[in-house]
Design an enzyme around this catalytic site. Structure first.
Site, PDB file in Angstrom:
ATOM      1  N   ASP A  46      32.493 -60.978  67.359  1.00 26.99           N
ATOM      2  CA  ASP A  46      31.233 -61.134  66.625  1.00 26.99           C
ATOM      3  C   ASP A  46      31.505 -61.758  65.255  1.00 26.99           C
ATOM      4  O   ASP A  46      30.574 -62.029  64.490  1.00 26.99           O
ATOM      5  CB  ASP A  46      30.447 -59.816  66.528  1.00 26.99           C
ATOM      6  CG  ASP A  46      31.216 -58.704  65.837  1.00 26.99           C
ATOM      7  OD1 ASP A  46      32.380 -58.931  65.462  1.00 26.99           O
ATOM      8  OD2 ASP A  46      30.655 -57.599  65.675  1.00 26.99           O
ATOM      9  N   SER A  47      32.780 -62.061  64.983  1.00 27.50           N
ATOM     10  CA  SER A  47      33.103 -62.884  63.808  1.00 27.50           C
ATOM     11  C   SER A  47      32.421 -64.243  63.919  1.00 27.50           C
ATOM     12  O   SER A  47      32.378 -64.994  62.949  1.00 27.50           O
ATOM     13  CB  SER A  47      34.620 -63.059  63.679  1.00 27.50           C
ATOM     14  OG  SER A  47      35.169 -63.548  64.892  1.00 27.50           O
ATOM     15  N   ASP A  85      32.809 -59.183  72.208  1.00 26.00           N
ATOM     16  CA  ASP A  85      32.372 -58.063  71.360  1.00 26.00           C
ATOM     17  C   ASP A  85      30.991 -57.568  71.735  1.00 26.00           C
ATOM     18  O   ASP A  85      30.082 -58.372  71.991  1.00 26.00           O
ATOM     19  CB  ASP A  85      32.316 -58.525  69.894  1.00 26.00           C
ATOM     20  CG  ASP A  85      33.564 -58.133  69.133  1.00 26.00           C
ATOM     21  OD1 ASP A  85      34.213 -57.139  69.512  1.00 26.00           O
ATOM     22  OD2 ASP A  85      33.889 -58.826  68.157  1.00 26.00           O
ATOM     23  N   GLU A 117      33.649 -51.307  68.410  1.00 23.37           N
ATOM     24  CA  GLU A 117      34.267 -50.780  67.190  1.00 23.37           C
ATOM     25  C   GLU A 117      34.031 -49.274  67.092  1.00 23.37           C
ATOM     26  O   GLU A 117      32.908 -48.795  67.339  1.00 23.37           O
ATOM     27  CB  GLU A 117      33.669 -51.478  65.961  1.00 23.37           C
ATOM     28  CG  GLU A 117      34.009 -52.956  65.908  1.00 23.37           C
ATOM     29  CD  GLU A 117      33.487 -53.652  64.660  1.00 23.37           C
ATOM     30  OE1 GLU A 117      32.953 -52.968  63.747  1.00 23.37           O
ATOM     31  OE2 GLU A 117      33.618 -54.884  64.582  1.00 23.37           O
ATOM     32  N   GLU A 184      42.803 -53.137  62.855  1.00 22.84           N
ATOM     33  CA  GLU A 184      42.580 -54.140  61.805  1.00 22.84           C
ATOM     34  C   GLU A 184      42.854 -53.576  60.411  1.00 22.84           C
ATOM     35  O   GLU A 184      42.366 -52.492  60.061  1.00 22.84           O
ATOM     36  CB  GLU A 184      41.126 -54.653  61.902  1.00 22.84           C
ATOM     37  CG  GLU A 184      40.802 -55.707  60.840  1.00 22.84           C
ATOM     38  CD  GLU A 184      39.563 -56.526  61.151  1.00 22.84           C
ATOM     39  OE1 GLU A 184      38.962 -56.362  62.228  1.00 22.84           O
ATOM     40  OE2 GLU A 184      39.198 -57.356  60.290  1.00 22.84           O
TER      41      GLU A 184
END
Ligand code: KIV
Length: 303
Positions: A46-47, A85, A117, A184
């Site tokens: 989703d970056s 994502d 996430e 991360e």
């Protein structure tokens, strides 16, 4: 032709200490080039909200965005394992929404797995997805969808309690059936410790050398107009942004000065055609030849 790797391969790669390479991609060309370069896993992160759509955070990204981009990636990389994502609030709200969102990403997008996430708090969602036959990649440490809750993009797990929580998160995800975890922005020591505590691969980003694999963002490693702030954990492999900008500057300059197009870029009419239409004259040579080819039903070469 290369065969697509599976989650079994990734677990075996960890057992055999073979590092796993992961790169994001968001469209047909980036996926095609990543596959041709031999990447093990493509992540439709989703970056894309930041590097493709120009948002400040990943929060505005929707399931529609992810499905749309995953579909293009799946067309470009047909032999590569694709993880996509699940965007902000598409999971952890209701089990039904989680399952439906993941189903769309797999069925409409063509991904082989989804990434979520969170740790302990989303473990039951992960377990339900895995039970339904959907491979899940976890994501802990700096979780960009929670950037406002975390107070910014900073290194996680520095305090003992936070480090311990991350260890528990990794174990909960493994227990829930995740096949790997993105870790991360944590210290190298903590990442190495977590990698040693679970049997599934830990894919690091800004997490140092002790992980089982590495993931980076396509636009970051290529300097492809990614947001222009220094990221210590990124290595630049090419400066595509400068190459593209310079090429476009040259094109603009050629158009404005009349240097482009040249003789070799234009199509000519069959001799006499223009004259008959407008009272002018068709040009001679190659153009007239192309015109005759076209008239005989043959294709005029476009290159
Ligand atoms: O969205 C993304 O690209 C990611 C990577 C940075 C791991 O989650």
């Amino acid at each position: 032709m290369k065969k697509r790797l599976t989650i079994t391969h990734f677990k075996k790669m960890k057992q055999e200490s073979k590092p796993i390479s992961v790169l994001t991609a968001y469209d047909f060309p980036s996926a095609k080039l990543a596959e041709e370069a031999g990447i093990d896993i493509i992540l439709v992160g989703d970056s894309l909200g930041n590097v493709v759509l120009g948002y400040d955070t990943t929060i505005p990204v929707t399931i529609e965005d992810i499905v749309y981009h995953t579909r293009a990636v799946a067309r470009g990389a047909q032999q590569t394992f694709i993880v996509a994502d699940m965007p902000f609030m598409s999971y952890g709200v209701s089990r039904e929404a989680t399952m439906r969102g993941a189903a769309r990403i797999m069925q409409e997008g063509g991904a082989q797995a989804v990434k979520l996430e969170g740790g302990v708090e989303i473990a039951s969602d992960v377990a339900a997805l895995v039970k339904a036959g959907i491979p899940v990649m976890g994501h802990i440490g700096l979780t960009p969808q929670s950037v406002h809750q975390l107070g910014g993009y900073k290194v996680q797990g520095k305090l003992e309690a936070d480090a311990e929580r991350l260890v528990q998160d990794a174990k909960a995800l493994e227990e829930a059936g995740a096949f790997s975890i993105v870790l991360e922005l944590v210290t190298e020591e903590l990442a190495a410790y977590i990698s040693g505590e679970v049997a599934i691969p830990i894919i690091g980003i800004g997490a140092g050398r002790g992980c089982d694999g590495q993931v980076l963002v396509y636009h970051d490693i290529l300097q492809y107009a990614s947001p222009y702030f220094e990221k210590k954990f990124v290595k630049t492999y090419a400066d595509i942004g400068t190459t593209i900008r310079t090429a476009i500057e040259n094109y603009v300059s050629d158009v404005k000065s009349g240097v482009f197009p040249q003789e070799e870029h234009v199509f000519g009419a069959q001799a006499g055609t223009i004259g008959a239409l407008y009272g002018g004259e068709a040009r001679k040579g190659k153009d007239a030849d192309d015109g005759q080819l076209a008239a005989r039903g043959k294709e005029v070469p476009l290159t």
